[in-house]
Design an enzyme around this catalytic site. Structure first.
Site, PDB file in Angstrom:
ATOM      1  N   HIS A   1       0.849  -1.188   0.000  1.00 48.78           N
ATOM      2  CA  HIS A   1       0.000   0.000   0.000  1.00 48.78           C
ATOM      3  C   HIS A   1       0.881   1.232   0.000  1.00 48.78           C
ATOM      4  O   HIS A   1       1.944   1.227   0.631  1.00 48.78           O
ATOM      5  CB  HIS A   1      -0.916   0.007   1.245  1.00 48.78           C
ATOM      6  CG  HIS A   1      -2.090   0.905   1.091  1.00 48.78           C
ATOM      7  ND1 HIS A   1      -2.020   2.245   1.350  1.00 48.78           N
ATOM      8  CD2 HIS A   1      -3.353   0.662   0.662  1.00 48.78           C
ATOM      9  CE1 HIS A   1      -3.198   2.794   1.102  1.00 48.78           C
ATOM     10  NE2 HIS A   1      -4.028   1.855   0.673  1.00 48.78           N
TER      11      HIS A   1
ATOM     12  N   ASP B   1      -7.977  -5.317  -0.107  1.00 50.40           N
ATOM     13  CA  ASP B   1      -8.485  -6.154  -1.198  1.00 50.40           C
ATOM     14  C   ASP B   1      -8.111  -7.623  -1.068  1.00 50.40           C
ATOM     15  O   ASP B   1      -8.587  -8.450  -1.842  1.00 50.40           O
ATOM     16  CB  ASP B   1      -7.959  -5.631  -2.545  1.00 50.40           C
ATOM     17  CG  ASP B   1      -8.539  -4.267  -2.857  1.00 50.40           C
ATOM     18  OD1 ASP B   1      -9.742  -4.096  -2.629  1.00 50.40           O
ATOM     19  OD2 ASP B   1      -7.791  -3.387  -3.310  1.00 50.40           O
TER      20      ASP B   1
HETATM   21  N1  CMC Z   1       4.201  -7.609  -4.949  1.00 48.87           N
HETATM   22  C1  CMC Z   1       5.542  -7.595  -5.103  1.00 48.87           C
HETATM   23  N2  CMC Z   1       6.316  -6.504  -4.917  1.00 48.87           N
HETATM   24  C2  CMC Z   1       5.695  -5.372  -4.568  1.00 48.87           C
HETATM   25  C3  CMC Z   1       4.294  -5.300  -4.399  1.00 48.87           C
HETATM   26  C4  CMC Z   1       3.544  -6.472  -4.600  1.00 48.87           C
HETATM   27  N3  CMC Z   1       2.211  -6.464  -4.446  1.00 48.87           N
HETATM   28  N4  CMC Z   1       3.934  -4.052  -4.064  1.00 48.87           N
HETATM   29  C5  CMC Z   1       5.081  -3.349  -4.020  1.00 48.87           C
HETATM   30  N5  CMC Z   1       6.153  -4.148  -4.327  1.00 48.87           N
HETATM   31  C6  CMC Z   1       7.567  -3.751  -4.323  1.00 48.87           C
HETATM   32  C7  CMC Z   1       7.906  -2.940  -5.556  1.00 48.87           C
HETATM   33  O1  CMC Z   1       8.353  -3.758  -6.614  1.00 48.87           O
HETATM   34  C8  CMC Z   1       8.985  -2.034  -5.009  1.00 48.87           C
HETATM   35  O2  CMC Z   1      10.174  -2.798  -4.916  1.00 48.87           O
HETATM   36  P1  CMC Z   1      11.628  -2.097  -5.155  1.00 48.87           P
HETATM   37  O3  CMC Z   1      11.764  -1.086  -4.063  1.00 48.87           O
HETATM   38  O4  CMC Z   1      12.598  -3.229  -5.075  1.00 48.87           O
HETATM   39  O5  CMC Z   1      11.548  -1.471  -6.526  1.00 48.87           O
HETATM   40  C9  CMC Z   1       8.553  -1.732  -3.577  1.00 48.87           C
HETATM   41  O6  CMC Z   1       7.755  -2.881  -3.209  1.00 48.87           O
HETATM   42  C10 CMC Z   1       7.711  -0.465  -3.433  1.00 48.87           C
HETATM   43  O7  CMC Z   1       6.598  -0.559  -4.331  1.00 48.87           O
HETATM   44  P2  CMC Z   1       5.986   0.635  -5.141  1.00 48.87           P
HETATM   45  O8  CMC Z   1       5.309   0.097  -6.353  1.00 48.87           O
HETATM   46  O9  CMC Z   1       7.043   1.695  -5.351  1.00 48.87           O
HETATM   47  O10 CMC Z   1       4.942   1.199  -4.100  1.00 48.87           O
HETATM   48  P3  CMC Z   1       3.754   2.174  -4.428  1.00 48.87           P
HETATM   49  O11 CMC Z   1       3.463   2.879  -3.169  1.00 48.87           O
HETATM   50  O12 CMC Z   1       4.049   2.996  -5.632  1.00 48.87           O
HETATM   51  O13 CMC Z   1       2.564   1.169  -4.835  1.00 48.87           O
HETATM   52  C11 CMC Z   1       0.762  -0.351  -4.689  1.00 48.87           C
HETATM   53  C12 CMC Z   1       1.575   0.739  -3.961  1.00 48.87           C
HETATM   54  C13 CMC Z   1      -0.490  -0.631  -3.870  1.00 48.87           C
HETATM   55  C14 CMC Z   1       0.336   0.171  -6.064  1.00 48.87           C
HETATM   56  C15 CMC Z   1       1.627  -1.616  -4.826  1.00 48.87           C
HETATM   57  O14 CMC Z   1       1.999  -2.103  -3.555  1.00 48.87           O
HETATM   58  C16 CMC Z   1       0.917  -2.712  -5.634  1.00 48.87           C
HETATM   59  O15 CMC Z   1       1.028  -2.740  -6.866  1.00 48.87           O
HETATM   60  N6  CMC Z   1       0.202  -3.674  -4.927  1.00 48.87           N
HETATM   61  C17 CMC Z   1      -0.569  -4.679  -5.632  1.00 48.87           C
HETATM   62  C18 CMC Z   1      -1.900  -4.082  -6.111  1.00 48.87           C
HETATM   63  C19 CMC Z   1      -2.887  -3.874  -4.976  1.00 48.87           C
HETATM   64  O16 CMC Z   1      -3.082  -4.743  -4.151  1.00 48.87           O
HETATM   65  N7  CMC Z   1      -3.533  -2.697  -4.974  1.00 48.87           N
HETATM   66  C20 CMC Z   1      -4.572  -2.360  -4.011  1.00 48.87           C
HETATM   67  C21 CMC Z   1      -4.149  -1.279  -3.092  1.00 48.87           C
HETATM   68  S1  CMC Z   1      -5.245  -1.133  -1.646  1.00 48.87           S
HETATM   69  C22 CMC Z   1      -6.782  -0.673  -2.295  1.00 48.87           C
HETATM   70  C23 CMC Z   1      -6.818   0.748  -2.656  1.00 48.87           C
HETATM   71  O17 CMC Z   1      -7.018   1.581  -1.754  1.00 48.87           O
HETATM   72  O18 CMC Z   1      -6.614   1.060  -3.839  1.00 48.87           O
END
Ligand code: CMC
Length: 428
Positions: free
Chosen positions: A307, A364
């Protein structure tokens, strides 16, 4: 003494005011920055940018705290109904008994949707995604209720538009479901509460009323409450951004629905179930899928994990996990993908990759398993998220209007070509 931050740019220093929120959150006010310095700030994904001052929802991602108007999500989920929470979000306080009765009764007078809207369903391809339908149908309410186009509506007129939207959304969502089955739609019943009426329109039959299991009503209330607001996320910021151009409520919410659809946001609830199904069909080897999620050359992400704001745990996920066990238990359902989900969660929570990056199950991760147990098909899950989020979007749109916020218009740092002489087409 009021706090200030000092910015040094070359030989010049600038004092920037610091704003402190009621929960002691600090922000550096850069609203005069460009005028004073000629500089702008850049912050891709708005990770450090506050877009507004809001009194609706507070969340502390480090501590796993979520409150609507000062009330903890745990208490609201346990003690209140979705409609009470909608009232709280939109009007600022919990309703009295007479206020909630009036709210319920006003809503029930607006649940019918214009009959002509049924014709839209003839135009949608049979397999079109419910979120695409929902976004179009909610936007089209603006053409059936054109008084909403007047951006100078009085507070009472604006309130009626909000009530109509709350009332009609449940009807539209249930119609989308019925139409996806090819079944006749069920009209609203005004003697039922908001959630029971929605469930009756969704699972009822035309000839007889269904007996709505209180376990299902209660689970649905909890799910909708947990989704009702989440401050300035992608879809809510979209609603405020679109609304800031004085765009009507229906179109602003429709834009929010589109933003919610993406699998990185609300669409994750559908993606989680699809992922769990895929893992099951693949033999249920969760370690293999954990390794895939860690592999940067593999596009796979563990859906329902991570998140932007929560870096300890998502308080909504804790409540949902327990509700999931309760609902499946009470309904006597044994869903093998729940076991896979639990195995996946345990493996991830003990894996340094997820621990170091503070990746925990989000709202989710378990919600889809409950929706499935209640009888919803997978592609309806994000629509249910939208139904829950609606009061939050409305409250945020209303707050933005009441605060007379300016039109949203970010800047950019241009990195393209500086000057190119036009070349005639036969010389390129
Ligand atoms: N699986 C594997 N690796 C992950 C995941 C995941 N679900 N989420 C983040 N990472 C890794 C990412 O690759 C990155 O690694 P590194 O630092 O080595 O490059 C690190 O964790 C930070 O991730 P980020 O993408 O920079 O984080 P963000 O804050 O931009 O993204 C997120 C947050 C929710 C989009 C992301 O965690 C994600 O894609 N999760 C899966 C989709 C999901 O479950 N979304 C629902 C969110 S909750 C409902 C809502 O309110 O929308």
């Amino acid at each position: 003494m009021s706090e200030a931050a000092t910015l040094k740019l070359g030989d010049n220093t600038y004092d920037l005011p610091v704003i402190t929120g009621t929960e002691n959150e600090k922000a550096i006010d850069i609203s005069k920055l460009r005028d004073q310095t000629g500089y702008i700030t850049i912050d891709s994904g708005y990770k450090n940018t506050g877009a507004t001052k809001s009194a609706i929802t507070f969340l502390d991602g480090e501590e796993g705290i979520l409150k609507y108007r000062g009330y903890s999500i745990e208490q609201l989920a346990e003690k209140s109904s979705f409609l009470e929470v909608a009232y709280l979000l939109i009007y600022g306080d919990l309703p009295s008994k007479s206020q909630i009765e009036e709210f319920q009764s006003t809503i029930s007078r607006h649940t019918l949707v214009h009959e002509d809207m049924k014709k839209f369903f003839d135009g949608f391809p049979s397999k079109s995604h419910p979120m695409g339908q929902l976004s179009s149908l909610i936007c089209s309410l603006s053409s059936f209720y054109p008084e909403s186009l007047n951006s100078k509506q009085t507070a009472d007129e604006q309130n009626l538009t909000m009530i109509k939207l709350l009332a009609k959304m449940a009807t539209v969502v249930s119609w989308i479901y019925k139409k996806s089955l090819g079944h006749p739609i069920i009209y609203p019943r005004n003697n039922l509460d908001y959630v029971s009426n929605f469930l009756n329109m969704t699972f009822g039959q035309r000839t007889e009323d269904v007996e709505i299991d209180p376990v299902v009503v209660s689970a649905m209330n909890v799910l909708l409450i947990l989704h009702a607001d989440h401050e300035q996320n992608c879809s809510t910021s979209t609603v405020r951004m679109v609304g800031s151009s004085d765009c009507n409520l229906y179109a602003s919410i429709s834009a929010g629905i589109s933003a919610l659809w993406g699998p990185l946001h609300g669409g994750a609830n559908q993606a989680v179930i699809e992922m769990l199904e895929q893992i099951k069909e693949d033999g249920g080897d969760t370690d293999k899928w954990i390794n895939k999620a860690k592999d940067k050359n593999d596009g796979f992400r563990l859906m329902g994990f991570g998140h932007r704001v929560y870096k300890n745990f998502d308080p909504r996920a804790k409540i949902i996990k327990k509700a999931c066990d309760d609902v499946l238990d009470k309904l006597g359902i044994d869903d093998p993908i729940l076991d896979i989900a639990k195995k996946l969660e345990e493996a991830a929570l003990n894996d340094p990759y997820f621990v170091e990056r503070k990746l925990y199950p989000n709202v989710d991760f378990y919600s889809g398993i409950i929706y499935r147990a209640l009888g919803f098909p997978t592609d309806m899950f994000t629509v249910l998220f939208a139904l829950g989020r609606l009061p939050g979007w409305i409250a945020q749109w209303k707050e933005m209007r009441e605060n007379k916020e300016p039109i949203g218009r970010p800047r950019q740092v241009y990195v393209g070509e500086v000057y190119r002489e036009f070349v005639d087409i036969d010389k390129r």
